[in-house]
Design a protein around this motif. Sequence first.
Motif, PDB file in Angstrom:
ATOM      1  N   PHE A  10      18.478   3.900  -4.497  1.00 52.07           N
ATOM      2  CA  PHE A  10      17.740   4.986  -3.879  1.00 52.07           C
ATOM      3  C   PHE A  10      16.273   4.897  -4.258  1.00 52.07           C
ATOM      4  O   PHE A  10      15.926   4.700  -5.407  1.00 52.07           O
ATOM      5  CB  PHE A  10      18.304   6.331  -4.334  1.00 52.07           C
ATOM      6  N   ARG A  11      15.424   5.021  -3.267  1.00 51.06           N
ATOM      7  CA  ARG A  11      13.979   5.064  -3.515  1.00 51.06           C
ATOM      8  C   ARG A  11      13.463   6.372  -2.955  1.00 51.06           C
ATOM      9  O   ARG A  11      13.799   6.757  -1.849  1.00 51.06           O
ATOM     10  CB  ARG A  11      13.264   3.893  -2.846  1.00 51.06           C
ATOM     11  N   SER A  12      12.626   7.023  -3.720  1.00 50.13           N
ATOM     12  CA  SER A  12      12.105   8.315  -3.289  1.00 50.13           C
ATOM     13  C   SER A  12      10.865   8.182  -2.418  1.00 50.13           C
ATOM     14  O   SER A  12      10.330   9.160  -1.959  1.00 50.13           O
ATOM     15  CB  SER A  12      11.781   9.178  -4.506  1.00 50.13           C
ATOM     16  N   ILE A  17       5.357   2.496   1.720  1.00 45.33           N
ATOM     17  CA  ILE A  17       4.717   2.667   0.416  1.00 45.33           C
ATOM     18  C   ILE A  17       5.321   1.688  -0.584  1.00 45.33           C
ATOM     19  O   ILE A  17       4.606   1.055  -1.360  1.00 45.33           O
ATOM     20  CB  ILE A  17       4.843   4.119  -0.071  1.00 45.33           C
ATOM     21  N   THR A  18       6.633   1.530  -0.551  1.00 46.53           N
ATOM     22  CA  THR A  18       7.298   0.567  -1.436  1.00 46.53           C
ATOM     23  C   THR A  18       6.735  -0.825  -1.205  1.00 46.53           C
ATOM     24  O   THR A  18       6.463  -1.559  -2.157  1.00 46.53           O
ATOM     25  CB  THR A  18       8.816   0.574  -1.197  1.00 46.53           C
ATOM     26  N   GLY A  19       6.533  -1.194   0.051  1.00 48.51           N
ATOM     27  CA  GLY A  19       5.984  -2.510   0.375  1.00 48.51           C
ATOM     28  C   GLY A  19       4.568  -2.689  -0.123  1.00 48.51           C
ATOM     29  O   GLY A  19       4.205  -3.744  -0.653  1.00 48.51           O
ATOM     30  N   ILE A  20       3.753  -1.650   0.019  1.00 50.84           N
ATOM     31  CA  ILE A  20       2.364  -1.740  -0.439  1.00 50.84           C
ATOM     32  C   ILE A  20       2.300  -1.813  -1.955  1.00 50.84           C
ATOM     33  O   ILE A  20       1.524  -2.581  -2.515  1.00 50.84           O
ATOM     34  CB  ILE A  20       1.542  -0.554   0.113  1.00 50.84           C
ATOM     35  N   VAL A  21       3.130  -1.035  -2.634  1.00 51.34           N
ATOM     36  CA  VAL A  21       3.167  -1.084  -4.105  1.00 51.34           C
ATOM     37  C   VAL A  21       3.592  -2.479  -4.560  1.00 51.34           C
ATOM     38  O   VAL A  21       2.991  -3.065  -5.462  1.00 51.34           O
ATOM     39  CB  VAL A  21       4.109   0.006  -4.668  1.00 51.34           C
ATOM     40  N   VAL A  39      -9.313  -6.255 -10.219  1.00 52.73           N
ATOM     41  CA  VAL A  39      -8.298  -5.223 -10.343  1.00 52.73           C
ATOM     42  C   VAL A  39      -7.798  -4.894  -8.942  1.00 52.73           C
ATOM     43  O   VAL A  39      -8.588  -4.723  -8.026  1.00 52.73           O
ATOM     44  CB  VAL A  39      -8.892  -3.946 -10.991  1.00 52.73           C
ATOM     45  N   VAL A  40      -6.488  -4.834  -8.787  1.00 50.22           N
ATOM     46  CA  VAL A  40      -5.888  -4.513  -7.494  1.00 50.22           C
ATOM     47  C   VAL A  40      -5.266  -3.127  -7.591  1.00 50.22           C
ATOM     48  O   VAL A  40      -4.469  -2.865  -8.487  1.00 50.22           O
ATOM     49  CB  VAL A  40      -4.804  -5.546  -7.106  1.00 50.22           C
ATOM     50  N   GLN A  41      -5.656  -2.251  -6.682  1.00 48.55           N
ATOM     51  CA  GLN A  41      -5.140  -0.890  -6.641  1.00 48.55           C
ATOM     52  C   GLN A  41      -4.770  -0.559  -5.210  1.00 48.55           C
ATOM     53  O   GLN A  41      -5.384  -1.067  -4.281  1.00 48.55           O
ATOM     54  CB  GLN A  41      -6.200   0.111  -7.098  1.00 48.55           C
ATOM     55  N   HIS A  42      -3.783   0.278  -5.030  1.00 47.74           N
ATOM     56  CA  HIS A  42      -3.505   0.801  -3.693  1.00 47.74           C
ATOM     57  C   HIS A  42      -3.859   2.277  -3.699  1.00 47.74           C
ATOM     58  O   HIS A  42      -3.811   2.936  -4.741  1.00 47.74           O
ATOM     59  CB  HIS A  42      -2.045   0.580  -3.284  1.00 47.74           C
ATOM     60  N   ALA A  43      -4.267   2.762  -2.535  1.00 42.76           N
ATOM     61  CA  ALA A  43      -4.640   4.166  -2.395  1.00 42.76           C
ATOM     62  C   ALA A  43      -4.308   4.614  -0.984  1.00 42.76           C
ATOM     63  O   ALA A  43      -4.150   3.785  -0.085  1.00 42.76           O
ATOM     64  CB  ALA A  43      -6.124   4.356  -2.678  1.00 42.76           C
ATOM     65  N   MET A  44      -4.181   5.918  -0.820  1.00 40.29           N
ATOM     66  CA  MET A  44      -3.820   6.454   0.493  1.00 40.29           C
ATOM     67  C   MET A  44      -4.739   7.598   0.874  1.00 40.29           C
ATOM     68  O   MET A  44      -5.208   8.335   0.013  1.00 40.29           O
ATOM     69  CB  MET A  44      -2.376   6.949   0.466  1.00 40.29           C
ATOM     70  N   SER A  45      -4.970   7.727   2.163  1.00 41.76           N
ATOM     71  CA  SER A  45      -5.763   8.856   2.640  1.00 41.76           C
ATOM     72  C   SER A  45      -4.925  10.126   2.585  1.00 41.76           C
ATOM     73  O   SER A  45      -5.439  11.230   2.677  1.00 41.76           O
ATOM     74  CB  SER A  45      -6.268   8.605   4.052  1.00 41.76           C
ATOM     75  N   TYR A  46      -3.626   9.968   2.442  1.00 40.44           N
ATOM     76  CA  TYR A  46      -2.691  11.074   2.268  1.00 40.44           C
ATOM     77  C   TYR A  46      -1.787  10.665   1.113  1.00 40.44           C
ATOM     78  O   TYR A  46      -1.629   9.497   0.827  1.00 40.44           O
ATOM     79  CB  TYR A  46      -1.849  11.283   3.533  1.00 40.44           C
ATOM     80  N   GLY A  47      -1.214  11.581   0.427  1.00 42.97           N
ATOM     81  CA  GLY A  47      -0.285  11.223  -0.641  1.00 42.97           C
ATOM     82  C   GLY A  47      -0.985  10.821  -1.926  1.00 42.97           C
ATOM     83  O   GLY A  47      -2.150  11.123  -2.153  1.00 42.97           O
ATOM     84  N   THR A  64     -18.010  -2.793  -9.953  1.00 36.58           N
ATOM     85  CA  THR A  64     -19.255  -2.691  -9.199  1.00 36.58           C
ATOM     86  C   THR A  64     -19.075  -2.975  -7.717  1.00 36.58           C
ATOM     87  O   THR A  64     -19.951  -2.686  -6.920  1.00 36.58           O
ATOM     88  CB  THR A  64     -20.300  -3.667  -9.760  1.00 36.58           C
ATOM     89  N   GLU A  65     -17.949  -3.563  -7.339  1.00 41.58           N
ATOM     90  CA  GLU A  65     -17.677  -3.861  -5.936  1.00 41.58           C
ATOM     91  C   GLU A  65     -16.251  -3.461  -5.592  1.00 41.58           C
ATOM     92  O   GLU A  65     -15.358  -3.575  -6.417  1.00 41.58           O
ATOM     93  CB  GLU A  65     -17.846  -5.352  -5.654  1.00 41.58           C
ATOM     94  N   VAL A  66     -16.070  -3.010  -4.359  1.00 41.29           N
ATOM     95  CA  VAL A  66     -14.744  -2.636  -3.882  1.00 41.29           C
ATOM     96  C   VAL A  66     -14.513  -3.313  -2.541  1.00 41.29           C
ATOM     97  O   VAL A  66     -15.362  -3.252  -1.657  1.00 41.29           O
ATOM     98  CB  VAL A  66     -14.619  -1.100  -3.719  1.00 41.29           C
ATOM     99  N   LEU A  67     -13.379  -3.958  -2.420  1.00 43.39           N
ATOM    100  CA  LEU A  67     -12.956  -4.549  -1.158  1.00 43.39           C
ATOM    101  C   LEU A  67     -11.758  -3.744  -0.677  1.00 43.39           C
ATOM    102  O   LEU A  67     -10.732  -3.699  -1.345  1.00 43.39           O
ATOM    103  CB  LEU A  67     -12.562  -6.020  -1.339  1.00 43.39           C
ATOM    104  N   ALA A  68     -11.893  -3.084   0.451  1.00 41.62           N
ATOM    105  CA  ALA A  68     -10.819  -2.246   0.979  1.00 41.62           C
ATOM    106  C   ALA A  68     -10.114  -2.972   2.113  1.00 41.62           C
ATOM    107  O   ALA A  68     -10.749  -3.471   3.039  1.00 41.62           O
ATOM    108  CB  ALA A  68     -11.393  -0.932   1.481  1.00 41.62           C
ATOM    109  N   LEU A  69      -8.808  -3.050   2.002  1.00 45.46           N
ATOM    110  CA  LEU A  69      -7.988  -3.664   3.045  1.00 45.46           C
ATOM    111  C   LEU A  69      -7.060  -2.595   3.601  1.00 45.46           C
ATOM    112  O   LEU A  69      -6.106  -2.199   2.948  1.00 45.46           O
ATOM    113  CB  LEU A  69      -7.160  -4.819   2.470  1.00 45.46           C
ATOM    114  N   PRO A  70      -7.340  -2.112   4.799  1.00 44.26           N
ATOM    115  CA  PRO A  70      -6.475  -1.063   5.358  1.00 44.26           C
ATOM    116  C   PRO A  70      -5.104  -1.603   5.714  1.00 44.26           C
ATOM    117  O   PRO A  70      -4.968  -2.744   6.149  1.00 44.26           O
ATOM    118  CB  PRO A  70      -7.232  -0.600   6.597  1.00 44.26           C
ATOM    119  N   SER A  71      -4.117  -0.802   5.497  1.00 46.01           N
ATOM    120  CA  SER A  71      -2.755  -1.158   5.869  1.00 46.01           C
ATOM    121  C   SER A  71      -2.363  -0.279   7.042  1.00 46.01           C
ATOM    122  O   SER A  71      -2.171   0.923   6.888  1.00 46.01           O
ATOM    123  CB  SER A  71      -1.805  -0.927   4.694  1.00 46.01           C
TER     124      SER A  71
END
Length: 90
Positions: A10-12, A17-21, A39-47, A64-71
């Motif tokens: 079971f995943r909550s 989200i599981t795939g992105i994590v 450093v690799v981080q995931h973030a959401m516009s919601y949640g 000092t730099e951020v590369l954003a890759l939208p999913s």
Amino acid sequence: MAKCMNERPFRSEAPQITGIVSLTQKLQVHLNAADSDEVVQHAMSYGSPSIESVLRDLKERCCTEVLALPSIRKARTPLSQSSSARRTLR
């Protein structure tokens, strides 16, 4: 003996989200193996975690730099062919 149809753990969280994590963790492991200091981080516009909280964390780490890759979730069928979209668009 009957077999349970869903024997996966079971995943909550939603599958996307599981795939992105999972992707985030794998990419970080790959970069660590290459002696990279990225450093690799995931973030959401919601949640959670929110984009704001992740950017705040990266700033605290002196990034000092951020590369954003939208999913973007790809639909299985084009919007024009979706029955629910056709009902909504009428």
